[in-house]
Scaffold this motif. Structure first.
Motif, short mmCIF file in Angstrom:
data_model
loop_
_atom_site.label_atom_id
_atom_site.label_comp_id
_atom_site.label_asym_id
_atom_site.label_seq_id
_atom_site.Cartn_x
_atom_site.Cartn_y
_atom_site.Cartn_z
N UNK A 1 15.75 57.60 48.72
CA UNK A 1 15.47 57.66 47.17
C UNK A 1 14.48 58.89 46.91
N UNK A 2 13.35 58.89 47.76
CA UNK A 2 12.33 59.87 47.75
C UNK A 2 13.03 61.34 47.66
N UNK A 3 13.72 61.11 48.81
CA UNK A 3 14.36 62.72 49.02
C UNK A 3 15.27 63.07 47.91
N UNK A 4 16.10 62.20 47.39
CA UNK A 4 17.10 62.47 46.12
C UNK A 4 16.30 62.72 44.79
N UNK A 5 15.12 61.76 44.65
CA UNK A 5 14.24 62.04 43.46
C UNK A 5 13.56 63.66 43.59
N UNK B 1 2.14 56.33 51.95
CA UNK B 1 2.18 54.96 51.67
C UNK B 1 2.31 54.49 50.36
N UNK B 2 1.53 55.29 49.38
CA UNK B 2 1.41 54.69 48.08
C UNK B 2 2.91 55.03 47.49
N UNK B 3 3.38 56.06 47.92
CA UNK B 3 4.90 56.35 47.10
C UNK B 3 6.05 55.51 47.82
N UNK B 4 5.71 55.51 49.15
CA UNK B 4 6.66 54.39 49.66
C UNK B 4 6.46 52.81 49.10
N UNK B 5 5.52 52.33 48.66
CA UNK B 5 5.21 51.17 48.10
C UNK B 5 5.93 51.32 46.58
N UNK B 6 5.39 52.24 45.89
CA UNK B 6 6.11 52.54 44.55
C UNK B 6 7.41 52.55 44.56
N UNK B 7 8.10 53.35 45.27
CA UNK B 7 9.57 53.44 45.36
C UNK B 7 10.14 52.19 45.82
#
Length: 142
Positions: free
Chosen positions: A10-14, A117-123
């Motif tokens: 999801x992070x890569x796609x966004x 880690x913050x991005x991982x938690x938010x996603x």
């Protein structure tokens, strides 16, 4: 179940989607302000919002529609080689400067260093909310 691979995908796609949107917006803005419009088809095709599609499976492949005509439009306006012409070309670039500038200076560094880690938690929370909403909607319809 939300896995780390799903969150990473999801992070890569966004991130790639945001880069592609920025490239198209910059190209559209440059085209509107700097180039002579003849038929309007190029502007219309840039204005149409395209999404990137991904192939399913182990390896991800992203497909983006590009307009090859834009590469040659940059070259068509190279008549002079003085400083003024160089300045105009730099601010009226449609393809190479925009595409590679956004990809190498914004998108790739974000992909490299932005998955914290913050991005991982938010996603992960966003994906959980989506799955919870979908599950509740499925239970209500059954």
């Amino acid at each position: 179940m939300i896995t780390d691979a799903l969150v990473r995908d999801k992070f890569v796609h966004d991130t790639l989607s945001e880069g592609i949107r920025k490239i198209h917006a910059t190209q559209e803005q440059t085209l509107r302000s700097a180039y002579h419009e003849r038929t309007g088809q190029l502007r219309a095709s840039l204005s149409a919002r395209r999404s990137i599609s991904t192939s399913q499976g182990h390896a991800r492949t992203f497909y983006v529609r590009a307009l090859p005509y834009l590469r040659f439009l940059d070259m068509a306006y190279r008549h002079r080689t003085d400083r003024l012409a160089k300045y105009r070309r730099a601010h009226h670039a449609l393809y190479n400067r925009v595409v590679w500038g956004v990809l190498y200076h914004e998108t790739f560094p974000e992909l490299t260093y932005g998955f914290t880690d913050e991005v991982r938690a938010r996603l992960g929370n966003e994906l959980r909310e989506i799955l919870d909403t979908t599950a509740k909607h499925t239970l209500k319809t059954n």
